[in-house]
Motif scaffolding. Structure first.
Motif, mmCIF file in Angstrom:
data_model
loop_
_atom_site.group_PDB
_atom_site.id
_atom_site.type_symbol
_atom_site.label_atom_id
_atom_site.label_comp_id
_atom_site.label_asym_id
_atom_site.label_seq_id
_atom_site.Cartn_x
_atom_site.Cartn_y
_atom_site.Cartn_z
ATOM 1 N N THR A 158 0.842 -1.200 0.000
ATOM 2 C CA THR A 158 0.000 0.000 0.000
ATOM 3 C C THR A 158 0.873 1.243 0.000
ATOM 4 O OG1 THR A 158 -0.136 0.118 2.428
ATOM 5 C CG2 THR A 158 -1.844 -1.170 1.282
ATOM 6 N N ARG A 159 0.318 2.347 -0.494
ATOM 7 C CA ARG A 159 0.929 3.673 -0.398
ATOM 8 C C ARG A 159 -0.180 4.675 -0.097
ATOM 9 N NH1 ARG A 159 6.514 3.457 -1.788
ATOM 10 N NH2 ARG A 159 6.472 5.291 -0.436
ATOM 11 N N SER A 160 0.196 5.776 0.538
ATOM 12 C CA SER A 160 -0.769 6.810 0.891
ATOM 13 C C SER A 160 -0.353 8.137 0.274
ATOM 14 C CB SER A 160 -0.853 6.955 2.414
ATOM 15 O OG SER A 160 -1.650 8.058 2.779
ATOM 16 N N PHE A 161 -1.211 8.701 -0.592
ATOM 17 C CA PHE A 161 -0.894 9.974 -1.251
ATOM 18 C C PHE A 161 -0.712 11.096 -0.232
ATOM 19 C CE2 PHE A 161 -2.893 9.156 -5.706
ATOM 20 C CZ PHE A 161 -2.075 8.051 -5.850
ATOM 21 N N GLY A 162 -1.566 11.127 0.791
ATOM 22 C CA GLY A 162 -1.499 12.199 1.773
ATOM 23 C C GLY A 162 -0.337 12.045 2.728
ATOM 24 N N LYS A 163 -0.206 10.894 3.358
ATOM 25 C CA LYS A 163 0.809 10.684 4.391
ATOM 26 C C LYS A 163 2.214 10.610 3.821
ATOM 27 C CE LYS A 163 -2.453 8.151 7.324
ATOM 28 N NZ LYS A 163 -2.785 6.820 7.895
ATOM 29 N N GLU A 164 2.354 10.044 2.634
ATOM 30 C CA GLU A 164 3.695 9.803 2.091
ATOM 31 C C GLU A 164 4.141 10.815 1.044
ATOM 32 O OE1 GLU A 164 4.669 5.474 1.514
ATOM 33 O OE2 GLU A 164 2.486 5.316 1.647
ATOM 34 N N PHE A 165 3.180 11.432 0.336
ATOM 35 C CA PHE A 165 3.546 12.294 -0.784
ATOM 36 C C PHE A 165 3.017 13.720 -0.667
ATOM 37 C CE2 PHE A 165 3.270 7.949 -2.794
ATOM 38 C CZ PHE A 165 4.646 7.743 -2.828
ATOM 39 N N GLY A 166 2.383 14.055 0.445
ATOM 40 C CA GLY A 166 1.909 15.422 0.643
ATOM 41 C C GLY A 166 0.691 15.787 -0.177
ATOM 42 N N GLY A 167 -0.019 14.793 -0.712
ATOM 43 C CA GLY A 167 -1.204 15.070 -1.523
ATOM 44 C C GLY A 167 -2.407 15.441 -0.667
ATOM 45 N N SER A 168 -3.350 16.145 -1.268
ATOM 46 C CA SER A 168 -4.608 16.480 -0.599
ATOM 47 C C SER A 168 -5.763 16.168 -1.541
ATOM 48 C CB SER A 168 -4.640 17.960 -0.190
ATOM 49 O OG SER A 168 -4.456 18.800 -1.310
ATOM 50 N N ASP A 169 -6.897 15.790 -0.962
ATOM 51 C CA ASP A 169 -8.040 15.364 -1.773
ATOM 52 C C ASP A 169 -8.504 16.469 -2.716
ATOM 53 O OD1 ASP A 169 -7.796 13.267 -0.063
ATOM 54 O OD2 ASP A 169 -9.845 13.360 0.715
ATOM 55 N N PRO A 170 -8.698 16.174 -4.000
ATOM 56 C CA PRO A 170 -9.413 17.111 -4.871
ATOM 57 C C PRO A 170 -10.834 17.317 -4.330
ATOM 58 C CG PRO A 170 -8.345 15.371 -6.145
ATOM 59 C CD PRO A 170 -8.272 14.960 -4.704
ATOM 60 N N ILE A 171 -11.555 18.279 -4.878
ATOM 61 C CA ILE A 171 -12.884 18.614 -4.358
ATOM 62 C C ILE A 171 -13.762 17.381 -4.239
ATOM 63 C CG2 ILE A 171 -14.993 19.933 -4.802
ATOM 64 C CD1 ILE A 171 -13.205 21.964 -6.319
ATOM 65 N N TRP A 172 -13.779 16.534 -5.268
ATOM 66 C CA TRP A 172 -14.630 15.339 -5.274
ATOM 67 C C TRP A 172 -13.845 14.058 -5.028
ATOM 68 C CZ3 TRP A 172 -15.485 19.125 -9.170
ATOM 69 C CH2 TRP A 172 -16.624 19.904 -8.956
ATOM 70 N N GLY A 173 -12.611 14.202 -4.561
ATOM 71 C CA GLY A 173 -11.808 13.033 -4.242
ATOM 72 C C GLY A 173 -10.980 12.529 -5.410
ATOM 73 N N TYR A 174 -9.933 11.792 -5.091
ATOM 74 C CA TYR A 174 -9.103 11.195 -6.137
ATOM 75 C C TYR A 174 -9.949 10.262 -7.003
ATOM 76 C CZ TYR A 174 -4.787 12.891 -3.964
ATOM 77 O OH TYR A 174 -3.778 13.688 -3.475
ATOM 78 N N SER A 175 -9.703 10.311 -8.310
ATOM 79 C CA SER A 175 -10.581 9.599 -9.246
ATOM 80 C C SER A 175 -9.836 8.814 -10.323
ATOM 81 C CB SER A 175 -11.526 10.593 -9.935
ATOM 82 O OG SER A 175 -12.263 11.331 -8.996
#
Length: 205
Positions: free
Chosen positions: A94-111
């Motif tokens: 597994t990988r986490s966009f937020g915890k590992e790469f500093g990503g944040s959810d787009p308005i309607w979420g990752y798609s």
């Protein structure tokens, strides 16, 4: 087909809420759905019977699973990415966009649907430090990250709602993606920023 359409063979219910489509390979159907235990990657046989379901995140999913041989890649709306065994649903990594790469959810979420290219899996955390990321598809280890790309002033930061495409424009293999700040291209070899088209960006999607 007759006027009333082809005969209905079967239906499958209980797959949970969400916006995922289905992917079919090697006699199995894969999709994602929000159930009581979270966002689940679900596998059915070709008669609609559930074979297994694996929780991989939470809330309503948007992406459609990507199948590559004996592995399936799927992601919840918050950028929790999982690689699972196609036969059993067992989580391999597994990988986490937020915890590992500093990503944040787009308005309607990752798609996006994760993109497989050879031995590489390409995904879009959408952050300044990791706009696009190439992972080893077998281990999940980071191969490269695109950082500090110059994307222009229009639109909003972060990921968009599309999946990575491969281009060989001008004889250069590149990964092209639509983000909150427009179209962007990176070099497939090392993830270095190549070009952007900011004019199509807006404040919504």
């Amino acid at each position: 087909w007759p006027d009333e359409g082809p005969p209905l063979l079967w239906t499958a219910g209980g797959l949970g809420g969400g916006f995922s489509s289905i992917a079919i390979a090697d006699g199995r159907i894969y999709t994602l759905g929000r159930r009581s235990d979270g966002c689940c990657l679900i596998c059915l046989d070709l008669n609609g019977k559930e074979m297994w379901a694996t929780p991989i995140g939470k809330d309503d999913p948007n992406c459609t699973p990507t199948i590559d041989g004996d592995r399936v890649y799927a992601m919840d709306r918050h950028g929790e990415l999982a690689c699972c065994d196609t036969a059993t649903g067992k989580v391999i990594w597994t990988r986490s966009f937020g915890k590992e790469f500093g990503g944040s959810d787009p308005i309607w979420g990752y798609s996006e649907s994760p993109r497989v290219d050879g031995d590489v899996l390409i995904v879009t955390p959408g952050s300044e430090e990791a706009l696009l990321v190439a992972l080893n598809k077998k281990s999940g280890k980071v191969i490269w990250k695109t950082s500090n790309a110059k994307l222009g002033s229009s639109g909003h930061g972060g990921a968009g709602y599309s999946s990575v495409q491969i281009s060989n424009g001008a004889g250069v293999k590149q990964y092209v993606q639509m983000l909150g700040k427009g179209l962007v291209s990176v070099n497939a070899k090392d993830g270095s920023f190549l070009w952007t088209y900011n004019r199509v960006a807006n404040g919504t999607a």
